[in-house]
Design an enzyme around this catalytic site. Structure first.
Site, PDB file in Angstrom:
ATOM      1  N   ASP A   1      47.639  34.473  45.782  1.00  0.00           N
ATOM      2  CA  ASP A   1      48.147  34.229  44.489  1.00  0.00           C
ATOM      3  C   ASP A   1      49.658  34.364  44.584  1.00  0.00           C
ATOM      4  OD1 ASP A   1      45.679  34.173  43.808  1.00  0.00           O
ATOM      5  OD2 ASP A   1      45.796  35.720  42.277  1.00  0.00           O
TER       6      ASP A   1
ATOM      7  N   ASP B   1      37.589  29.911  36.549  1.00  0.00           N
ATOM      8  CA  ASP B   1      37.850  31.326  36.210  1.00  0.00           C
ATOM      9  C   ASP B   1      36.944  31.496  35.164  1.00  0.00           C
ATOM     10  OD1 ASP B   1      40.385  31.400  37.974  1.00  0.00           O
ATOM     11  OD2 ASP B   1      41.263  30.166  36.602  1.00  0.00           O
TER      12      ASP B   1
HETATM   13  O1  1PR Z   1      44.726  25.883  36.325  1.00  0.00           O
HETATM   14  O2  1PR Z   1      44.573  24.310  38.148  1.00  0.00           O
HETATM   15  O3  1PR Z   1      46.784  25.276  37.143  1.00  0.00           O
HETATM   16  O4  1PR Z   1      45.095  26.615  38.599  1.00  0.00           O
HETATM   17  C1  1PR Z   1      45.553  27.878  38.381  1.00  0.00           C
HETATM   18  C2  1PR Z   1      44.944  28.764  39.700  1.00  0.00           C
HETATM   19  O5  1PR Z   1      45.518  29.931  39.422  1.00  0.00           O
HETATM   20  C3  1PR Z   1      43.354  28.847  39.029  1.00  0.00           C
HETATM   21  O6  1PR Z   1      42.829  28.639  40.550  1.00  0.00           O
HETATM   22  C4  1PR Z   1      43.242  30.583  38.628  1.00  0.00           C
HETATM   23  O7  1PR Z   1      42.258  31.146  39.435  1.00  0.00           O
HETATM   24  C5  1PR Z   1      44.564  30.694  39.596  1.00  0.00           C
HETATM   25  N1  1PR Z   1      45.182  31.834  38.493  1.00  0.00           N
HETATM   26  C6  1PR Z   1      45.990  31.860  37.217  1.00  0.00           C
HETATM   27  N2  1PR Z   1      46.196  32.929  37.066  1.00  0.00           N
HETATM   28  C7  1PR Z   1      45.939  33.917  37.706  1.00  0.00           C
HETATM   29  C8  1PR Z   1      45.981  35.379  37.565  1.00  0.00           C
HETATM   30  O8  1PR Z   1      45.562  36.229  38.392  1.00  0.00           O
HETATM   31  N3  1PR Z   1      46.829  35.683  36.729  1.00  0.00           N
HETATM   32  N4  1PR Z   1      44.576  33.759  39.708  1.00  0.00           N
HETATM   33  C9  1PR Z   1      45.174  33.458  38.641  1.00  0.00           C
HETATM   34  C10 1PR Z   1      43.147  33.932  39.846  1.00  0.00           C
HETATM   35  C11 1PR Z   1      41.727  34.942  41.330  1.00  0.00           C
HETATM   36  C12 1PR Z   1      41.476  34.822  42.937  1.00  0.00           C
HETATM   37  C13 1PR Z   1      41.766  36.216  43.433  1.00  0.00           C
HETATM   38  C14 1PR Z   1      40.297  36.605  43.655  1.00  0.00           C
HETATM   39  C15 1PR Z   1      40.082  37.660  44.779  1.00  0.00           C
HETATM   40  N5  1PR Z   1      43.086  34.797  41.261  1.00  0.00           N
HETATM   41  O9  1PR Z   1      42.495  33.949  43.275  1.00  0.00           O
HETATM   42  O10 1PR Z   1      42.167  35.944  44.550  1.00  0.00           O
HETATM   43  O11 1PR Z   1      39.709  36.963  42.506  1.00  0.00           O
HETATM   44  O12 1PR Z   1      40.653  38.824  44.295  1.00  0.00           O
HETATM   45  P1  1PR Z   1      40.225  40.152  45.012  1.00  0.00           P
HETATM   46  O13 1PR Z   1      39.632  40.058  46.224  1.00  0.00           O
HETATM   47  O14 1PR Z   1      41.450  40.943  45.059  1.00  0.00           O
HETATM   48  O15 1PR Z   1      39.219  40.676  43.919  1.00  0.00           O
HETATM   49  P2  1PR Z   1      45.152  25.574  37.294  1.00  0.00           P
END
Ligand code: 1PR
Length: 559
Positions: free
Chosen positions: A247, A410
């Site tokens: 991320d 998500d």
């Molecule tokens: O909506 O098309 O612009 O995409 C935005 C992208 O950014 C989406 O894929 C969304 O999942 C991601 N995103 C947005 N905000 C966050 C955040 O964390 N604040 N991250 C985010 C999502 C989830 C996974 C993470 C897994 C594994 N992060 O990417 O890597 O949950 O984590 P872990 O193994 O530590 O539990 P758009």
């Protein structure tokens, strides 16, 4: 002029192949006009995307005839993926579009009843030619760099089934489900792989090197043409993928960093003063991606988690990250965040297809769509499930192929005490009751990185996205993200049953056992993790060793 030429017809990620050639120390030129093809001493056609668009582009650019002439001339030709398929008479993918008709036969769609399609991931090749008649030595290393039993990266929905008629063309086959298809073609000056050597780590680089060093031309002596008919094994040798996810966002100092949240909150715990802490900084994106490649990640995913902010297309910070990463990382790269129509500050509109195109040209193999997929599905459902043809999913899948479109979901859990209270949403029983003892739940889709919940459930989302042409589901879970408590198996099982495309389990991995559980209990094709890899709590190799010891097929890193 002569030299090595690459045939790029503008359909996808050819930067990776260019980077692989650079890495191997070879200079090359791009084919820019039909005459260049005949000038070449060696030619590589890295076909990507759909059969029809590839072969039609060859015709419209007047490349088809010179290409046939080139191949006939006996000079070395290497075709990759669609560069292999294009040599056949046609494909079920686009039945009305003829191929180059160099090899008899038709490219066929995989049977979807026993497996996920596209065939996306690392699978084993089986060489069918013997070195001599006396012993059972099948072609080993150094024969076109292809080694018996090595896994390479495939991504395709159509393939050429192995038949007796094609024996003389076949160097190696691969089994997917119960189907055996030709994974390497070799005859005279022609060497073609259905897999992507430029995305197959060091094993793939070896295949390219071998072709470049001149092993492309091998006369088909009778001793090399003894064919062992491949046997259908009870189980194929398709491996489970382990994906490292990064991320990425700008921190408070303005630097692009890899961060990681707990349930999507990426700031350090605040001290109770009501002031949020700093954005967590877990490293530099390009360095970390390279580390994961060296450590054996089968794929790398970058998510730009602040993508909801507008930014001029050409300044997208992730473009530079992809370009630099693809110079040293030779496994598939996915980029997510901000794949949607965007408007530059000067008012210029760029379609999601344009945005995706920029990413593919910068080294991405797949784009992942989050918020925009939710909005598209809302419209699709409101329109009686009629496809509009103009959504990001449809336009990108049409131009670059379904395999290039991942849907990043998500979701968050919503507990209910009865289906009637789920407002018509798809409800599942849960073994982890809610705060009031509820034993049912549904999963609500969110947009903008979990900031906003929408009136749509995950089941609706994934089935609609599959119908629109998406090629894979990246299934996060907000409740599990960053908890290290294991994947949400109930959610994953439910989604896996609902779709036929590959599913990547994400969120919650904390220990090696969690990977075993998710593969055994849900049969997903891939599992992704972030926090445990970034913090070096669980190395990728120990996940793989643990799975191997339990007879779950995974890729070894071949040096
Ligand atoms: O909506 O098309 O612009 O995409 C935005 C992208 O950014 C989406 O894929 C969304 O999942 C991601 N995103 C947005 N905000 C966050 C955040 O964390 N604040 N991250 C985010 C999502 C989830 C996974 C993470 C897994 C594994 N992060 O990417 O890597 O949950 O984590 P872990 O193994 O530590 O539990 P758009």
């Amino acid at each position: 002029m002569g030299g090595l030429y690459l045939l790029d017809y503008g359909a996808g990620n050819v930067r990776s192949l260019a980077n692989a050639l650079n890495r191997l120390g070879y200079d090359f030129k791009w084919v820019k006009k039909p005459e260049d093809i005949l000038e070449a001493d060696k030619l590589i056609f890295p076909g990507v995307g759909a059969f029809g668009s590839a072969t039609e582009l060859l015709t419209s650019k007047n490349y088809a005839e010179p290409l046939k002439q080139y191949i006939k001339s006996g000079k070395p030709y290497m075709g990759i993926c669609v560069g292999l398929q294009a040599l056949f008479h046609g494909s079920e993918e686009n039945p009305n579009v003829p191929g180059l008709c160099i090899i008899p036969g038709t490219v066929k769609l995989f049977n979807k009843t026993d497996k996920a399609v596209p065939h996306m991931g690392w699978n084993e090749v089986f060489c069918v030619r013997r070195i001599n008649e006396v012993n059972e030595d099948y072609l080993q290393d150094n024969h076109h760099g292809i080694k018996q039993g090595t896994v390479y990266y495939f991504v395709h929905s159509y393939a050429v089934p192995f038949t007796d008629e094609l024996k003389e063309w076949t160097l190696a086959t691969t089994q997917y489900g119960k189907e055996i298809f030709i994974s390497v073609i070799q005859k005279d000056n022609i060497l073609c792989t259905q897999f992507h050597p430029e995305k197959s780590g060091y094993a793939g680089l070896k295949v390219l090197r071998s072709f470049l060093q001149g092993e492309g031309i091998v006369s088909n002596t009778s001793r090399q043409l003894i064919i062992k008919n491949p046997e259908i094994l009870p189980q194929d040798r398709f491996t489970k993928r382990i994906i490292a996810c990064l991320d990425v966002r700008t921190n408070d100092q303005g630097d692009l960093v890899v961060t990681k949240g707990d349930q999507y909150d990426v700031r350090e715990c605040n001290d109770g003063s009501g002031v949020s802490g700093q954005v967590r900084n877990l490293g530099k994106p390009v360095d970390l991606a390279r580390r994961y490649f060296e450590e054996g990640a089968d794929e790398i995913t970058f998510l730009n988690i602040t993508s909801f902010r507008n930014c001029p297309l050409t300044d997208l910070p992730m473009l530079e990250i992809l370009k630099r990463t693809s110079e040293t990382v030779f496994v598939p790269l996915t980029i997510g965040g901000g794949i949607r129509d965007v408007i530059d500050p000067d008012g210029k509109l760029h379609s999601a297809l344009d945005v995706a195109g920029e990413y593919f040209r910068s080294g991405a193999d797949k784009v992942s769509i989050g918020s925009d997929a939710v909005y598209a599905v809302e419209k699709y459902l409101a329109n009686d499930k009629k496809l509009s043809g103009d959504t990001a999913i449809e336009t990108i899948a049409c131009a670059y192929g379904s395999q290039a479109v991942v849907i990043s979901v998500d979701p968050r859990r919503v507990y209910v005490d009865s289906p009637a209270n789920a407002m018509g949403h798809h409800v599942i029983p849960t073994s982890y009751p809610g705060p009031k003892g509820e034993t049912l739940c549904w999963y609500q889709c969110t947009v903008k990185g979990g900031r906003e919940g929408r009136d749509i459930d995950v089941h609706q989302l994934v089935t609609a996205c599959e119908a629109m042409g998406a090629g894979e589901i990246l299934l996060n879970c907000m409740d599990k993200d960053g908890t290290n408590s294991g994947y949400d198996l109930e959610l994953i099982q439910d989604v896996k049953k609902a779709v036929n495309i590959p599913v990547i389990a994400s969120s919650g991995a904390g220990r090696e056992e969690h990977f075993e559980k998710v593969f055994v209990e849900t049969n997903v094709e891939a599992a992704l993790a972030a926090g445990i890899f970034h913090r070096r709590e669980v190395p990728i190799q120990s996940v793989k060793n643990y799975l191997k010891e339990r007879d779950i097929l995974v890729r070894d890193i071949v040096s």
